[in-house]
Motif scaffolding. Structure first.
Motif, PDB file in Angstrom:
ATOM      1  N   THR A   1      -7.092 -12.322  18.936  1.00  0.00           N
ATOM      2  CA  THR A   1      -5.872 -12.721  17.983  1.00  0.00           C
ATOM      3  C   THR A   1      -6.118 -13.737  18.621  1.00  0.00           C
ATOM      4  O   THR A   1      -6.866 -15.105  18.669  1.00  0.00           O
TER       5      THR A   1
ATOM      6  N   GLY B   1      -1.652   3.127  15.601  1.00  0.00           N
ATOM      7  CA  GLY B   1      -1.906   1.609  16.062  1.00  0.00           C
ATOM      8  C   GLY B   1      -2.800   1.951  18.189  1.00  0.00           C
ATOM      9  O   GLY B   1      -3.165   1.549  18.691  1.00  0.00           O
TER      10      GLY B   1
ATOM     11  N   ASP C   1       1.829  -2.268  22.572  1.00  0.00           N
ATOM     12  CA  ASP C   1       1.794  -3.313  22.020  1.00  0.00           C
ATOM     13  C   ASP C   1       0.290  -3.854  22.729  1.00  0.00           C
ATOM     14  O   ASP C   1       0.778  -4.324  23.704  1.00  0.00           O
TER      15      ASP C   1
ATOM     16  N   ARG D   1       0.349  -6.122  25.408  1.00  0.00           N
ATOM     17  CA  ARG D   1       1.181  -6.482  27.097  1.00  0.00           C
ATOM     18  C   ARG D   1       1.499  -4.852  27.187  1.00  0.00           C
ATOM     19  O   ARG D   1       2.244  -4.101  26.922  1.00  0.00           O
TER      20      ARG D   1
END
Ligand code: ATP
Ligand code: MG
Length: 344
Positions: free
Chosen positions: A16, A44, A302, A305
């Protein structure tokens, strides 16, 4: 039965703007000939990343590590051009969004005919590979590909469109993909995979765009493909009930890991991981005889994290100190039923 697909130690990382992040973290999974294995998990959790890695179709900012053996051949290490040969009748993928895999400038009939031709060529190559004897003096005649394109087999193509319940198949066959509805495009994709008769089929949310009746019909067609042709199918869905209808075994993914894996009935009737229990408790009706729906609290993490220890610990009502400190690994608790959880 032999393993048609064997995934071991698969990691998928994405680059990213700021850093690399792991979307798939050490996945092991096998699918035998004629078996349907379901992969479920929230948005996800890494389901599509696993599917794309298997097909060697990850985007340019992704890196895969580990082994993906398709019919005994390693896909991760395979150069792109060889992987291409394996796609088609060796293995095929049905995508969430069919527009990405249909050719926009070819009529449906031409694309279906190509599938039939590609199947014929693939089986010729396979035959050569399997009873491969060195042929003295020149190429094996079985490998010669006929000049020009063989006449399209409209009957077989139209029959495939019938099978997937497209109203008026002749009319649909004459169209370009953009002239069809989303549901019709998805059915064309499925018809194409029937024509290819792949050994391994990766279906990523193949029925999400369809209405309930068509969905049920398509699921039974996929089941027929595995039963009659011995196709090994990976069936990806966020809906554990849909998976329950088709899969013999189910893998539950959370934050890029398989947290529970087992025979479908065992996983649905006796879920071991608190996350799996949460998924089942959040099913609107059926299974729980009118009890109130419980949503899993919080949101999936996420991938930039991830928490330390068990990745589910911040959402788990059973979390202990150990869960925040120590990673989990799959252990076999019952016959063929595995769970990655410190409660066991
Ligand atoms: N091309 C990409 N670049 C960067 N990150 C990506 C890319 N594709 C996926 N990801 C990230 O990888 C993680 C897993 O995504 P993936 O699409 O595999 O999940 P999924 O389980 O298929 O979800 P969904 O149910 O929404 O389809 C997510 O955090 C996602 O944001
Ligand atoms: Mg997905």
């Amino acid at each position: 039965m032999t393993d048609a697909l064997k995934v071991s130690g698969l990691w998928v990382d994405y680059r990213t703007k700021s850093a690399w992040a792991s979307a798939v973290r050490g996945v092991d999974l096998t699918v035998r000939e004629g078996e349907v294995v379901g992969v479920v998990g929230e948005s996800g959790s890494g389901k599509s990343s696993v599917a794309l890695a298997i097909m060697k179709l990850l985007p340019a900012n992704a890196k895969a590590r580990g082994r993906v053996e398709v019919l005994g051949k390693d896909m991760v290490g395979l150069p792109g051009k060889d992987a291409h040969r394996y796609r088609g009748s060796g293995m095929t993928m049905i995508f969430q969004e069919p527009m990405t895999s249909l050719n926009p400038v070819m009529r449906v009939s031409e694309q279906l005919s190509e599938a039939v031709v590609s199947r014929a060529e693939h089986y010729k190559l396979e035959m050569f590979r399997y009873d491969s004897v060195a042929v003295p003096g020149g190429p094996d005649p079985r490998l010669s590909i006929p000049q020009g394109r063989p006449a399209p087999p409209p009957k077989e193509a139209i029959e495939a469109l019938h099978q997937v319940r497209i109203g008026d198949p002749e009319r649909a066959a004459a169209k370009y993909p953009h002239e069809l509805s989303g549901g019709e495009r998805q059915r064309v994709m499925i018809a194409m995979s029937f024509l290819l008769r792949p050994r391994v089929l990766v279906a990523d949310e193949p029925t999400t765009a369809l209405d309930v009746t068509t969905q049920a019909q398509v699921l039974s067609l996929l089941l027929g493909l595995s039963r009659d042709e011995g196709t090994a199918i990976i069936f990806v869905s966020h809906d554990i009930l849909v998976v329950g209808q088709v899969a013999q075994r189910v893998a539950v993914m959370y934050a890029g890991e398989i947290v529970e894996l087992g025979p479908t009935e065992a996983v649905l009737k006796n879920p071991l991981h608190p996350y799996t229990r949460g998924l089942i408790a959040s099913i609107p009706s059926g299974f729980k005889g009118g009890k109130r729906i419980e949503q899993i609290p919080g949101a999936p993490p996420d991938i930039m994290r991830l928490p330390s220890g068990c990745k589910f610990n911040p959402r788990c009502k059973f979390a202990m100190d150990r869960c925040r400190a120590e990673e989990t690994a799959l252990k076999e608790l019952e016959d063929d039923h595995f769970v990655a959880c410190h409660l066991y």
